[in-house]
Design an enzyme around this catalytic site. Structure first.
Site, PDB file in Angstrom:
ATOM      1  CG  ASP A 191      33.665  19.823  51.555  1.00 28.45           C
ATOM      2  OD1 ASP A 191      33.080  19.500  52.345  1.00 28.45           O
ATOM      3  OD2 ASP A 191      33.056  20.737  50.420  1.00 28.45           O
ATOM      4  CG  ASP A 198      28.996  24.662  54.842  1.00 28.97           C
ATOM      5  OD1 ASP A 198      29.664  23.906  55.392  1.00 28.97           O
ATOM      6  OD2 ASP A 198      29.114  24.827  53.297  1.00 28.97           O
TER       7      ASP A 198
HETATM    8  C1  GLA Z   1      30.825  22.324  51.571  1.00 26.37           C
HETATM    9  C2  GLA Z   1      31.482  23.225  53.158  1.00 26.37           C
HETATM   10  C3  GLA Z   1      32.130  24.550  52.158  1.00 26.37           C
HETATM   11  C4  GLA Z   1      32.397  24.247  50.736  1.00 26.37           C
HETATM   12  C5  GLA Z   1      31.099  24.068  49.468  1.00 26.37           C
HETATM   13  C6  GLA Z   1      31.491  24.700  48.510  1.00 26.37           C
HETATM   14  O1  GLA Z   1      28.974  23.291  52.492  1.00 26.37           O
HETATM   15  O2  GLA Z   1      31.621  22.799  53.653  1.00 26.37           O
HETATM   16  O3  GLA Z   1      33.239  25.240  53.213  1.00 26.37           O
HETATM   17  O4  GLA Z   1      33.448  24.001  50.975  1.00 26.37           O
HETATM   18  O5  GLA Z   1      31.496  22.283  50.391  1.00 26.37           O
HETATM   19  O6  GLA Z   1      30.670  24.030  47.839  1.00 26.37           O
END
Ligand code: GLA
Length: 408
Positions: A153, A208
């Site tokens: 990430d 997301d």
């Molecule tokens: C980010 C990523 C998500 C998830 C969260 C976890 O937002 O894009 O897919 O992995 O972190 O905290």
């Protein structure tokens, strides 16, 4: 004389080193087709533990998902405990009392693979210890545990170059010698499609996903996007995807509460995009309808086609879109997507249908060649492309066809 030999040896090694190709940055044998699996985040966020991961692995087998192609069980954020005095990371001891090695042994015993999550910054998005400055140590730990997949990430990364940070972790993974699929999750901020193919096997193209068909969710400092919003953000990216390196429009929300028509449309578009199919629902407890969507083998075969060509939006007429995806052996997938809230009529006069795909250079020509038509969701043969195709696409739903050239 002895000195001379030593010198010669040293010169040879230097020459050899300078002619050696630089170390490959990623495992070249993984993800020849879009990765398939399950990830804890969309449904469970920080609520995961070893019991749940075991039950998910069991459900992968019991539901037939494993046999349909789902392979990786991925623990997302918040599995972490603390680093020890030497700097090695350990899982949360309350949630993972048996440790990750025992868990990976279990997952492997089911014929599945185990994935884990970290982040290029100091802390993960869920404020757990992340890998900045510990890349080699973390990769080594994952390899020792038997991890097969790393999602990496991009939170808390101030001052870091994305390409540099992802390359460091890719090299750390390679140095372990274990095949580990590397999933880049920096949300498309630094155009990972332009450099990601040599570093990892897939890269997120957007922020997301949010569990809705057509909406944007404001989170104050950031936004999450519905299925249609994410779909539109894939424009212009298809030429970057191919075997071993995929655009990742984020994990599936199928089974997390959308009506079944929207779930089918969501899944179908991820199929057409040659996107990784990472289920994000509670597969221990899902409806038969959701399972039927996730395990439709003919839909999955379109996604997993060996050519690995991402589909494209060929036409748009109001709420009705026509998407095409070239497949191996001259087959094509055609998906009619109705984004709107009213049913939409679709008519296709095969006598005048000829498209050459600029990217793949493949051509579909139903004006010249005859094809058989298979409806992927109805699981029915619809005859040949000799008579006009007329149908109605229900609201926020799809009709997905596979057409196959008949031998003349
Ligand atoms: C980010 C990523 C998500 C998830 C969260 C976890 O937002 O894009 O897919 O992995 O972190 O905290």
């Amino acid at each position: 004389m002895k000195m001379n030999n030593l010198l010669r040896g040293a010169i040879c090694s230097i020459l050899l080193l300078s002619f050696m190709p630089s170390m490959a940055q990623k495992d070249p044998d993984l993800a020849k087709t879009p990765p398939m699996g399950w990830n804890s985040w969309n449904k469970f966020q920080c609520n995961l533990d070893e019991q749940m991961v075991r039950e998910i692995a069991d459900a992968m087998v019991a539901t037939g998902m494993r046999d349909a192609g789902y392979e990786y069980v991925v623990m997302d954020d918040c599995w972490h405990g603390q680093r020890d005095s030497l700097g090695f990371i350990h899982p949360n001891p309350e949630h993972f009392p048996s440790g990750i090695k025992a868990l990976s042994d279990y997952v492997h015993s089911k014929g599945l693979k185990l994935g884990i999550y970290s982040c290029a910054g100091n802390t993960t998005c869920g404020h757990r210890p992340a890998s900045r400055g510990h890349e080699y140590q973390d990769a080594l730990q994952y390899a020792k545990w038997g991890i097969d997949y790393l999602k990496y990430d991009w939170c808390d990364t101030e001052g870091l170059s994305a390409r540099g940070a992802y390359t460091t972790m890719a090299e750390a993974i390679m140095a372990t010698g274990r095949p580990i699929l590397f999933s880049l999750c920096e949300w498309g901020n630094n155009k990972p499609w332009e450099w990601g193919a040599s570093v990892g096997h897939m890269w997120r193209t957007t922020g997301d996903i949010y569990n809705c068909f057509d909406c944007v969710k404001e989170h104050g400092t950031w936004k999450a996007f519905g299925v249609m919003q994410i779909l539109d953000m894939q424009d212009g990216l298809r030429q970057y995807a191919g075997p071993g390196h995929w655009n990742d429009p984020d994990m599936l929300e199928v089974g997390n509460g959308m009506p079944i028509n929207q779930e089918r449309a969501h899944f179908s578009m991820w199929v057409m995009l040659a996107a990784p199919l990472i289920a994000g629902n509670d597969i221990r407890n899902m409806s038969q309808e959701t399972l039927d969507i996730l395990t439709n083998k003919e839909a999955i075969a379109i996604n997993q086609d060996t050519l690995g060509i991402q589909g494209f939006r060929y036409a748009k007429d109001g709420d009705l879109e026509t998407w095409l995806k070239p497949l191996a052996n001259g087959d094509w997938a055609i998906c009619f997507l109705n984004r709107g809230k009213e049913p939409c009529k679709v008519e296709m006069d095969w006598n005048f249908f000829r498209v050459e795909d600029d990217f793949s250079k493949l051509t579909i020509d139903t004006s010249k060649d005859k094809y058989t038509i298979r409806d992927i969701w109805q699981k029915k043969n619809l005859g040949k492309t000799s008579k006009m195709f007329k149908s109605t696409v229900p609201a926020q739903d799809v009709i997905m066809l596979r057409i196959c050239k008949t031998v003349k």
